[in-house]
Design a protein around this motif. Structure first.
Motif, PDB file in Angstrom:
ATOM      1  N   PRO A 108    -122.523 -22.670  22.007  1.00 39.95           N
ATOM      2  CA  PRO A 108    -121.799 -22.960  20.765  1.00 39.95           C
ATOM      3  C   PRO A 108    -122.611 -23.839  19.812  1.00 39.95           C
ATOM      4  CG  PRO A 108    -120.846 -24.190  22.603  1.00 39.95           C
ATOM      5  CD  PRO A 108    -121.876 -23.271  23.184  1.00 39.95           C
ATOM      6  N   LEU A 109    -122.459 -23.540  18.526  1.00 34.39           N
ATOM      7  CA  LEU A 109    -123.209 -24.245  17.499  1.00 34.39           C
ATOM      8  C   LEU A 109    -122.734 -25.697  17.400  1.00 34.39           C
ATOM      9  CD1 LEU A 109    -125.265 -23.721  15.118  1.00 34.39           C
ATOM     10  CD2 LEU A 109    -123.241 -23.611  13.669  1.00 34.39           C
ATOM     11  N   ASP A 122    -110.494 -14.658  16.125  1.00 33.73           N
ATOM     12  CA  ASP A 122    -111.367 -15.176  17.180  1.00 33.73           C
ATOM     13  C   ASP A 122    -112.777 -14.628  17.041  1.00 33.73           C
ATOM     14  OD1 ASP A 122    -109.309 -16.571  18.223  1.00 33.73           O
ATOM     15  OD2 ASP A 122    -108.826 -15.110  19.787  1.00 33.73           O
ATOM     16  N   GLN A 123    -112.889 -13.457  16.414  1.00 32.82           N
ATOM     17  CA  GLN A 123    -114.206 -12.874  16.196  1.00 32.82           C
ATOM     18  C   GLN A 123    -114.240 -12.231  14.819  1.00 32.82           C
ATOM     19  OE1 GLN A 123    -116.476 -10.607  19.186  1.00 32.82           O
ATOM     20  NE2 GLN A 123    -116.326  -8.833  17.836  1.00 32.82           N
ATOM     21  N   GLU A 124    -115.317 -12.447  14.079  1.00 33.92           N
ATOM     22  CA  GLU A 124    -115.508 -11.724  12.820  1.00 33.92           C
ATOM     23  C   GLU A 124    -117.001 -11.578  12.557  1.00 33.92           C
ATOM     24  OE1 GLU A 124    -114.074 -13.857   9.319  1.00 33.92           O
ATOM     25  OE2 GLU A 124    -114.471 -15.773  10.288  1.00 33.92           O
ATOM     26  N   ILE A 125    -117.337 -10.609  11.710  1.00 41.92           N
ATOM     27  CA  ILE A 125    -118.734 -10.370  11.377  1.00 41.92           C
ATOM     28  C   ILE A 125    -119.221 -11.495  10.468  1.00 41.92           C
ATOM     29  CG2 ILE A 125    -120.308  -8.873  10.096  1.00 41.92           C
ATOM     30  CD1 ILE A 125    -118.684  -6.492  11.060  1.00 41.92           C
ATOM     31  N   ASP A 170    -118.735 -22.542  17.026  1.00 43.12           N
ATOM     32  CA  ASP A 170    -118.803 -21.078  17.126  1.00 43.12           C
ATOM     33  C   ASP A 170    -119.914 -20.629  18.066  1.00 43.12           C
ATOM     34  OD1 ASP A 170    -116.770 -20.634  15.329  1.00 43.12           O
ATOM     35  OD2 ASP A 170    -118.067 -19.951  13.685  1.00 43.12           O
ATOM     36  N   LEU A 171    -119.668 -19.505  18.738  1.00 44.66           N
ATOM     37  CA  LEU A 171    -120.742 -18.750  19.373  1.00 44.66           C
ATOM     38  C   LEU A 171    -121.216 -17.718  18.362  1.00 44.66           C
ATOM     39  CD1 LEU A 171    -119.157 -18.005  22.872  1.00 44.66           C
ATOM     40  CD2 LEU A 171    -120.991 -19.648  22.364  1.00 44.66           C
ATOM     41  N   LEU A 172    -122.499 -17.378  18.425  1.00 47.72           N
ATOM     42  CA  LEU A 172    -123.014 -16.321  17.562  1.00 47.72           C
ATOM     43  C   LEU A 172    -123.539 -15.202  18.459  1.00 47.72           C
ATOM     44  CD1 LEU A 172    -123.445 -16.003  14.397  1.00 47.72           C
ATOM     45  CD2 LEU A 172    -125.862 -16.049  15.020  1.00 47.72           C
ATOM     46  N   GLY A 200    -114.979 -17.871  17.896  1.00 46.75           N
ATOM     47  CA  GLY A 200    -114.491 -19.226  18.091  1.00 46.75           C
ATOM     48  C   GLY A 200    -113.242 -19.445  17.265  1.00 46.75           C
ATOM     49  N   GLU A 201    -112.674 -20.634  17.419  1.00 51.86           N
ATOM     50  CA  GLU A 201    -111.414 -20.915  16.727  1.00 51.86           C
ATOM     51  C   GLU A 201    -111.639 -21.237  15.260  1.00 51.86           C
ATOM     52  OE1 GLU A 201    -109.498 -23.970  18.961  1.00 51.86           O
ATOM     53  OE2 GLU A 201    -109.240 -22.682  20.716  1.00 51.86           O
ATOM     54  N   GLY A 202    -112.801 -21.785  14.936  1.00 48.31           N
ATOM     55  CA  GLY A 202    -113.033 -22.189  13.548  1.00 48.31           C
ATOM     56  C   GLY A 202    -112.211 -23.412  13.195  1.00 48.31           C
ATOM     57  N   PRO A 203    -112.316 -23.899  11.966  1.00 46.81           N
ATOM     58  CA  PRO A 203    -111.536 -25.070  11.555  1.00 46.81           C
ATOM     59  C   PRO A 203    -110.034 -24.764  11.609  1.00 46.81           C
ATOM     60  CG  PRO A 203    -113.270 -24.571   9.967  1.00 46.81           C
ATOM     61  CD  PRO A 203    -113.199 -23.411  10.906  1.00 46.81           C
ATOM     62  N   GLU A 204    -109.251 -25.758  12.007  1.00 42.00           N
ATOM     63  CA  GLU A 204    -107.811 -25.564  12.214  1.00 42.00           C
ATOM     64  C   GLU A 204    -107.098 -24.945  11.024  1.00 42.00           C
ATOM     65  OE1 GLU A 204    -105.492 -28.997  13.362  1.00 42.00           O
ATOM     66  OE2 GLU A 204    -106.881 -29.346  15.045  1.00 42.00           O
ATOM     67  N   ASP A 205    -107.416 -25.445   9.808  1.00 43.78           N
ATOM     68  CA  ASP A 205    -106.624 -25.017   8.652  1.00 43.78           C
ATOM     69  C   ASP A 205    -107.002 -23.634   8.125  1.00 43.78           C
ATOM     70  OD1 ASP A 205    -108.460 -27.076   8.704  1.00 43.78           O
ATOM     71  OD2 ASP A 205    -108.025 -27.808   6.693  1.00 43.78           O
TER      72      ASP A 205
END
Lengths: 149, 151
Positions: free
Chosen positions: B17-18, B127-130, B91-93, B117-122
């Motif tokens: 994870p970054l 869970d996954q995107e390009i 995030d994982l890449l 990853g979950e990304g920032p809460e707001d």
């Protein structure tokens, strides 16, 4: 008065190659060990494919903007695309001659309304013999002031 | 290496994870000190929920994955990426590559990097995107380009 191009130097330093390679998680010995690089056919350790972004150390955004005069509003600017065109990869000890110019500046209608302006800064890097080594095309997009959303 | 076949995929390569330190390290390496990537209060003042990676960091990971797939970076002739989504701390890449053309000593690979990853809460991100899409064109066989001895 805007200039057509900016000429600057990009040194390809051994320690900078190592630092940059580590920053992109590299473990290939051609970036760290001259002997391994020679075994792979290079004269010395080699710069990773995206190394030329280190040009930011030698030409700041402020100087670039002032001299090329794109008049972008950086509060509305995103990095849209990046392209590299290679003849070969640089090796440690070289100093590349860089020339940067704006190679594209177009405005398109955005899908959600409003205008998108695409500006490409193209840097050509030549070696000491005057041969082209690579080009880097850095494309920014400026979104509309009124996104209409 | 055996010649990759048209339509075949390279094994997925995952980075991360970054960490925030990884972003700072890349800032120092590249010279990109845009505070939106390293200073969370500044990033929030611009409307972003947190700092996020400069696009060239995941692009660098993608080039790293591709050079491992192709037996080294020496054959690279063109590498192009388009930035589709921001990559966040934690995030994982995941880097993937699909052979779209092969022959005549050249190969073209369509590359995609997904953030996971979950990304920032707001933001309520999937869970996954390009995060990035792009292409690599390389010469096969000679891992070192013509004139690769440089200076």
């Amino acid at each position: 008065m805007a200039e057509a191009s900016i000429v600057f130097k990009l040194p390809v330093e051994r320690a900078k190659i190592r630092e940059f390679a580590l920053a992109v998680g590299e473990d290939n010995p051609i970036y760290f060990d001259a002997e391994a690089a020679r075994m792979a056919g290079y004269s010395d350790i080699v710069a990773p494919p995206t190394f030329s972004v280190t040009q930011m150390w030698h030409l700041s955004r402020e100087e670039r903007e002032e001299r090329l005069g794109a008049n972008l509003d950086y509060a509305r600017v995103l990095h849209a695309e990046q392209e590299f065109q290679y003849k070969r990869l640089p090796v440690a000890g070289e100093t590349l001659d860089a020339t940067m110019r704006i190679s594209r500046d177009v405005t398109k209608q955005g899908r959600r309304g409003g205008e998108l302006r695409f500006v490409t800064y193209e840097s050509r890097f030549d070696d000491a013999a005057g041969e082209e080594v690579l080009r880097a095309l850095y494309t920014l997009v400026q979104t509309s002031k009124d996104p209409g959303e | 290496m055996t010649l990759p076949e048209l339509g075949s995929s390279f094994p997925e390569r995952t980075f991360g994870p970054l960490g925030r330190v990884d972003i700072v390290r890349y800032a120092g390496a590249s010279g990109d000190f845009n505070p939106i990537h390293i200073d969370a209060p500044y990033a929030r003042a611009t409307g972003a929920p947190d700092v996020f990676a400069m696009g060239m960091l995941p692009a660098g990971y993608l080039a790293h994955a591709a050079s491992d797939w192709l037996g080294g970076p020496g054959g690279f002739r063109r590498f192009k990426v388009r930035f589709a989504a921001r990559v966040w701390p934690g995030d994982l890449l995941a880097c993937t590559g699909l052979v779209t053309k092969v022959g005549g000593g050249h190969i073209s690979v369509a590359v995609t990097a997904f953030r996971r990853g979950e990304g920032p809460e707001d933001l309520s991100l999937p869970d996954q995107e390009i995060a990035l899409t792009g292409e690599i064109e390389a010469e096969l066989g000679s891992s070192v380009g013509e004139g690769g001895n440089g200076a």
